[in-house]
Design an enzyme around this catalytic site. Structure first.
Site, mmCIF file in Angstrom:
data_model
loop_
_atom_site.group_PDB
_atom_site.id
_atom_site.type_symbol
_atom_site.label_atom_id
_atom_site.label_comp_id
_atom_site.label_asym_id
_atom_site.label_seq_id
_atom_site.Cartn_x
_atom_site.Cartn_y
_atom_site.Cartn_z
ATOM 1 N N ASP A 293 -11.016 0.670 2.067
ATOM 2 C CA ASP A 293 -10.575 2.065 2.638
ATOM 3 C C ASP A 293 -11.327 3.145 1.866
ATOM 4 O OD1 ASP A 293 -9.070 1.777 4.817
ATOM 5 O OD2 ASP A 293 -7.068 1.469 3.868
ATOM 6 N N GLU B 92 0.821 -1.327 0.009
ATOM 7 C CA GLU B 92 0.045 0.177 -0.135
ATOM 8 C C GLU B 92 0.902 1.223 0.078
ATOM 9 O OE1 GLU B 92 -3.472 1.867 2.753
ATOM 10 O OE2 GLU B 92 -2.002 0.673 3.483
#
Length: 579
Positions: free
Chosen positions: A344, A266
């Protein structure tokens, strides 16, 4: 050119992301669990995916939905046990599915034994496992944090600890203290007791959380003051991509290589291709690929993500963002990812398509399926994306929002505005558009109460979407014109045309067009043209006229598109070169 399709299994793979709390509740306690995932492996396999990624299932007090881990070698009890996890790993492999886990090691929970020991005294053997600093004092003698860094969920990134009278760093929640990666004992323990513990149980790799935050600026200087009215400032440049980050990741890769395990990092706040390539170049031996945020950050506020208007982005901006991530494959030894949703992000149909009517919703869900399935790299599909799930209804009140990111923002606005109803209404509208909560609503399996996620008698931890009676797996499974059927069709087509869709070179067309996103994919003398209507009005496909293009697929059906030069609202098409 990109590597040959057969080189690494993860390149031509489609990975299905599962958020355990919201996928399937097998025991009626209102929380999804590992046995729930196990019960739906046939469904997952039927999609045509190659692997699953499970969000954190480790033991946790759940201040940040499992991204605050108190024990890496245990499973959060409502999800199951380590034995259940082993059963799931083995069952995936028996079905030909690989399985990857979240690796969350920038920080732990404040309830982790390591942190409890670290905060017990300044002379603790694990004191240096976390980042501790003394207070600063202003001219009036007032105690202040060591610097002005703002935490990602708002407020100071430093928390005062009364026991030892020092501050500890937490880039996320107060309950998520950052590990000190400068300490070699921390790194060795992460390798052995976290990574190898699960690799030895058979997991096939990791999605590596916040992968570029392990190395901070060692001087911990103040961030530039961009918001003079605020005591804290955005500080990504000081805690992302720090001076030792590549050293740390190479060390991790030495462990992973022994197991032939894949990694996807990420990677926030790394805007240049050169910066991304430092992580994903095969020669560097760091990460296999990363999630860049170019696309999913579109329209977000710069200071706080919620400080923005709805759909505050233009299509040429999306084109630039896609081009940045696609260009990584052009003439390099790097690799990239394709995704528009995850745990997210708000739902892609609501953000990038239209959820105003059922017709527009289904049309844009199918168009986005074409979009995602024709971009090069490893593809990630988030649970519910394949049936066109959308954001929570606008009528829902703030009490339905559970995520710390959402609630912190709402409370901040309440305090700063003295409960101004107009400001609070604005805050809720922003949350309705961008909150992480939307991706965490229960998976919609059927029209039954609780969307078939939990038994009708249970109370799910999050309310099921009101539209689950019309959008659900059961209703779409046997409907050949459903969003689900179209996703399955596109996933098959992606495999069939892997040379172009997975490995092909991306060439952007008509960059400034604000309604149509069109591009070519090329590989070995073959070409396809992709045209996507990102509007609710018919649009012309300029590139088709006078060329030898044959329609390969349309999101509204080939018969409906045959001979029509105009794309219907939210339609996507793929043309194959016949020249």
């Amino acid at each position: 050119m990109a590597s040959a399709p057969a080189e690494k299994w993860w390149k031509n793979s489609i990975i299905y992301q599962i958020y355990p709390a919201s996928f399937k509740d097998s025991n009626g306690d209102g929380i999804g669990d590992l046995n729930g995932i196990l019960s739906e492996l046939d469904y997952i396999a039927s999609l045509g995916v190659d692997a699953i990624w499970i969000c954190p299932m480790y033991d946790s007090p759940q201040y940040d939905m499992g991204y605050d881990i108190s024990d890496y070698q245990k499973v959060y009890a409502p999800y199951g046990t380590v034995e259940d996890m082993q059963t799931l790993i083995d069952a995936c492999h028996a079905k030909g599915l690989r399985i990857i886990l979240d690796l969350v090691v920038n920080h732990t929970s404040h309830e982790h034994a390591w942190f409890k020991e670290s905060r017990s005294s300044k002379t603790s053997a694990k004191r240096d496992w976390y980042i501790w600093r003394p207070a600063k004092y202003d001219a009036n003698g007032k105690r202040c944090p060591p610097n002005n860094w703002r935490a990602i969920f708002g407020g100071s990134a430093w928390e005062w600890d009364e026991t030892t009278e020092e501050y500890y760093l937490h880039l996320f929640c107060v309950e998520q203290p950052d590990l000190n990666w400068e300490n070699p004992d921390v790194r060795k323990t992460v390798h052995k007791d976290v990574m190898e513990f699960w690799l030895n149980k058979g997991v096939d790799g990791f999605r590596v959380d916040t992968v570029n935050m392990y190395s901070k600026d060692p001087a911990y200087p103040d961030a530039p003051v961009l918001s003079p009215e605020s005591e804290t400032q955005v500080a990504f440049s000081l805690f992302c991509n720090g001076p030792r980050i590549h050293e740390y990741i190479r060390e991790m890769n030495e462990v992973l290589e022994k197991y032939d395990a894949m990694t996807v990092g990420e990677l926030a706040q790394t805007p240049t291709m050169e910066g991304v390539l430092r992580y994903v170049s095969a020669a560097k031996k760091e990460l296999n690929m990363v999630f860049s945020f170019d696309v999913v950050d579109l329209g977000m506020g710069k200071d706080y993500k919620f400080l923005t208007g709805k759909r505050n982005w233009a299509l040429p901006e999306m084109k630039t963002a896609i081009q940045r991530t696609q260009n990584i494959l052009n003439g390099t030894d790097g690799w990239t990812t394709v995704f528009m949703e995850n745990h997210d992000q708000a739902r892609s149909v609501s953000r990038f398509g239209s959820d105003k009517t059922p017709e527009a919703r289904d049309a844009s869900a199918k168009m986005l399926a074409i979009f995602q399935c024709t971009l090069s790299g490893t593809q990630f599909v988030y649970q519910g994306q394949e049936i066109g799930m959308v954001n929570a209804p606008e009528e829902w009140g703030v009490e339905e929002y559970k995520d710390v990111d959402s609630t912190n923002y709402y409370h901040m606005v309440r305090e700063m505005s003295n409960n101004d109803p107009d400001k609070l209404k604005e805050a809720l509208q922003a949350m309705q558009h961008l909150a992480r909560d939307h991706s965490r609503l229960p998976m919609q399996w059927s029209a039954e109460p609780n969307a078939g996620f939990s038994p009708p008698s249970a109370k799910p931890w999050m309310r099921a979407h009101d539209n689950h009676t019309e959008i659900n797996v059961q209703a779409q499974n046997d409907n050949s014109s459903s969003v689900l059927s179209f996703w399955k069709k596109m996933l098959r087509l992606r495999k069939e045309y892997a040379d172009l869709f997975v490995f092909g070179i991306f060439e952007l067309l008509d960059e400034q067009n604000g309604e149509v996103f069109s591009y070519m994919k090329k590989s070995g003398g073959k070409s396809v043209l992709v045209a996507l209507n990102f509007s609710d009005t018919p649009q012309k496909v300029e590139q088709v006229e006078g060329r030898g293009w044959e329609l390969l697929i349309s999101s509204v059906g080939e018969e409906a598109s045959a001979g029509d030069a105009n794309l219907q609202p939210w339609e996507g098409r793929i043309y194959e070169a016949s020249f």
